[in-house]
Design an enzyme around this catalytic site. Sequence first.
Site, PDB file in Angstrom:
ATOM      1  CB  VAL A   1      25.490  19.140  -8.116  1.00  0.00           C
ATOM      2  CG1 VAL A   1      24.005  18.721  -7.935  1.00  0.00           C
ATOM      3  CG2 VAL A   1      26.191  19.249  -6.718  1.00  0.00           C
TER       4      VAL A   1
ATOM      5  CE  LYS B   1      25.209  18.830  -2.096  1.00  0.00           C
ATOM      6  NZ  LYS B   1      25.748  19.112  -0.619  1.00  0.00           N
TER       7      LYS B   1
ATOM      8  N   GLY C   1      32.043  22.055  -7.422  1.00  0.00           N
ATOM      9  CA  GLY C   1      32.703  22.840  -6.187  1.00  0.00           C
ATOM     10  C   GLY C   1      34.003  22.003  -5.849  1.00  0.00           C
ATOM     11  CB  SER C   2      36.132  22.480  -2.860  1.00  0.00           C
ATOM     12  OG  SER C   2      36.371  24.036  -2.897  1.00  0.00           O
ATOM     13  CG  PHE C   3      35.195  18.708  -1.047  1.00  0.00           C
ATOM     14  CD1 PHE C   3      36.763  18.679  -1.063  1.00  0.00           C
ATOM     15  CD2 PHE C   3      34.489  19.427   0.001  1.00  0.00           C
ATOM     16  CE1 PHE C   3      37.304  19.356  -0.101  1.00  0.00           C
ATOM     17  CE2 PHE C   3      35.227  19.864   1.284  1.00  0.00           C
ATOM     18  CZ  PHE C   3      36.787  20.112   1.164  1.00  0.00           C
ATOM     19  N   GLY C   4      33.368  18.091  -5.462  1.00  0.00           N
ATOM     20  CA  GLY C   4      32.629  17.229  -6.346  1.00  0.00           C
ATOM     21  C   GLY C   4      31.618  17.914  -7.388  1.00  0.00           C
TER      22      GLY C   4
ATOM     23  N   GLY D   1      26.386  22.240 -11.479  1.00  0.00           N
ATOM     24  CA  GLY D   1      27.417  22.839 -10.912  1.00  0.00           C
ATOM     25  C   GLY D   1      28.545  21.947 -10.155  1.00  0.00           C
TER      26      GLY D   1
ATOM     27  CG  ASP E   1      28.390  30.035   3.794  1.00  0.00           C
ATOM     28  OD1 ASP E   1      28.444  31.137   3.541  1.00  0.00           O
ATOM     29  OD2 ASP E   1      28.542  29.033   3.232  1.00  0.00           O
TER      30      ASP E   1
END
Length: 906
Positions: A735, A748, A730-733, A728, A848
């Site tokens: 996986v 990650k 995401g915003s910062f990196g 997957g 969250d």
Amino acid sequence: MKPIQNKSPSFISPLCNKRAFLLIFLFIMQNITLSLALRSIDHPGNATDHAALLVIKSQLKVPSNWVLSSWNDSIHHCSWEGVKCERKHKRVTVLDLSSRGLAGTISPFIGNLSFLKIINLYNNSLFGEIPSQLGHLIRLNELRLYNNTLVGEIPANLSRCVNLRVFFLANNKLEGKLPTGLGALSKLIHFRVHMNNLTGPLFDIIQNLTSLVTIAVVENSFTGTIPNSIGRMHNLTLIAAGVNEFSGTLPTSLFNISSLEVLDFMYSQLHGELPADVGVNIPRLTWFNLDGNNFTGLIPITIQNRTALEYIGLGSNNFIGNVPFYFGNFHKLNYLDLGGNFLEGDINLIDTLVNCSQLCDLTLGPNHFSGILPKSVANLSTSLEMLIIPNTLISGKIPEGITNLNNLELLDIYNNKLTGSIPQDFGKLYKLEKLYLESNNLKGKIPNSMANLSYLSELHLENNILEGSIPPNLRNCQSLLYLNLAHNELNGTLDTELFAGSASFIQLRLSYNRLEGSLPLEMSKQSNLQMLRLDNNKFSGVIPDSLSDCSDLQYLNMHGNSFQGNIPSSFASLASLQEIDFSRNNLSGPIPAFFSKFPILYYLNLSYNDFEGSVPTNSVFANASAVFVAGNNRLCGGIKQLHLPKCIEKKSSGKKKRIISHALKLIIPIVGALFGMVAIASGLYLACLKKKKSPLSSGSMMGIVTMKVSYDMLLKATSGFSSENLLGMGSFGSVFKGILDGKLVAVKVLNLQHRSASKSFMAECNTLRNVRHRNLVGVITACSSIDFQRNDFKALVYEFMPNGSLDRWLHGFERNMSLAQMVDVAIDAAHALIYLHHECETPIVHCDLKPSNILLDSDMVAHVGDFGLARFLTQPRHPNQSSTIGIKGTIGYAAPGKNSVIPIYN
């Protein structure tokens, strides 16, 4: 005095006188014969031969009594079957027991027949080794032992047989190298050792035998080069040395032996270009076979001078240039092979070959020919048995008149650009045994007349555009073993008559058509069937139980149909199966456990059906690369690599048994109420809870991990951070899935181009360092890593969560979580929240919590993860004020587990 007169006694009659005379005569003759026999045996040499022959007989097994019935003492051994002697001393000179059906071994006592000149023991079933005592036979001229099953090496002391002229040991099982002493047999004329397992150099040993007329060494493993000195064999008429492991080129001197009639070096690993004058100095050449080598360059034009050629084999080499058109001048030509080269030109070469009235075998492809298949193909010799023109880019239609070639046994025109339909009168080729028309653009229906091809064993029509139904009268092709009709547009059902006739298929391939309906029960009569491919059609119904009668079945593919029901239990008898593909059907029920008992099964695809229950873990099921079960949402168990949920036992105990009430309808509301009560209780408890350090929860929580991991280790673990391992983004990196020290992990990798990535990375590390609980992500000791060569590479390593997120089980493609599992997940999440709110040194609010942030391990235990929005709660300065330290940002997929985070070092 009167002379005395002899008188017979008065009592003896004249009749008695005659009888007495006859008896005396017979007595005398018998004694003469016996005396002669005794005198011949008493002769020292004769006695030796007699005794040796009896020992030879004792080691032979005869098919019937009459073969060696004469080998007894009633007559002299020179009169025995297969024995000849010289006149003077009656010594044995010829032993000829060829083609007598004899078995057994050759006795070493054959070496005692010292006058022996000829040994003919060929065409029998003799076994064992050739006795070395043959080396004692210095008078031996001819040794013929071919067509037996003799083993071992050729005796070295055969070099003592200096008068040897004929050396025939072909078609046995001899092995080892040729004795070097054979090179001293200067009188040798015929040397034939073909079809054995002989190795080592050949021409280095026999190159000085200039008297040789024939050399036949085909089908061995001889090595070495062919020396230029071979040109000194001026009497050579035949050299057949194909299927060996020679090296180098053919010397030019070989083509100067004017007596040469047969030259055969097929499949001998030779290379180079042929001499330009190859056809100038060998006027008697009739057989020229260089098939299957690595010859290059042009085919010498001087070959056209040898119009007496009957056999030309130049196929499977690397010849280039335009195809020669002079072959039509060879009126005695029987065999022509030009296939497997890079020849160019027009296929109209066939027009010239019409003049070769004795042509039996014609191979023109593969090559780079072009043009339309000429109608003149129908005017080729009616003696033609093999016509092979594959991979030549020819186009056009198959001429109707091709059926004039009524002696054809093999027709191979596959992988061309032929169009049109198959001639309707194809059944006139009644001797046809193999037909290859696949990979063209043929249309129309399969002619019904093909049912007349009673000798047809292979029919290949795949990869065309054929339509209509499969003619049921193909059942009349009683010799048909291989039927391949795959990748066409055939439709309709499989007629029961197709399987009710005398055809006994070994392979039946009907893949990628539009066939429909159920499988006929008569298919079970194909008891010799080894491969059945029905994939990608429209078949439906259940798989017949009776198919298990095909006990030799090895490859079974029913992929991409609409079969339904269970896999028949009778299939347990199909233990010869190696490949099974039932994927993309509507099959249901449990996966048969008997698949794990199939000893040679190496591929099993059951994907995208409706199978249920547990997956075995032994035998083929233990190999994740051999078993495919994706798309069966009701399966469980199996090995970890299959990523299936753990099977739930029927019996429950403890907390689970108390939670699952008798009224299942009330459980869902209770679970919802439970979450609400937990949230309310957490808020109330925070108001009165004093700040204190609480002991860590027990369970599967691990301690701080101090394993050092470098960038190179992670690079290797994730196969270079390949897209195939990407879980997957995401915003910062991103996986990635990887294997680190034999353990499956999730890595990650921070995208440091994002300005907040490093800050978020450190913030998440700080949070995770303060939480340790079996239902939370594990502990880390340090998360930052500086690699100056790679510009501050940063990553987190977690234990891989094989069952992914709760979201996948509730809303994704899994969607088969049981009610009991849902309750367990809710309780695990509740335990995590209680720990965060009440048992941490500094209380933490997750902020969250949702299904995508609840991760499931291999035991379906829930772990709360992703603390990107979590907040620490500090003591308020004022009663109505709270202070928080925010952690912003999340890094895509995170699969934390019981073994925590592993820090990255270099």
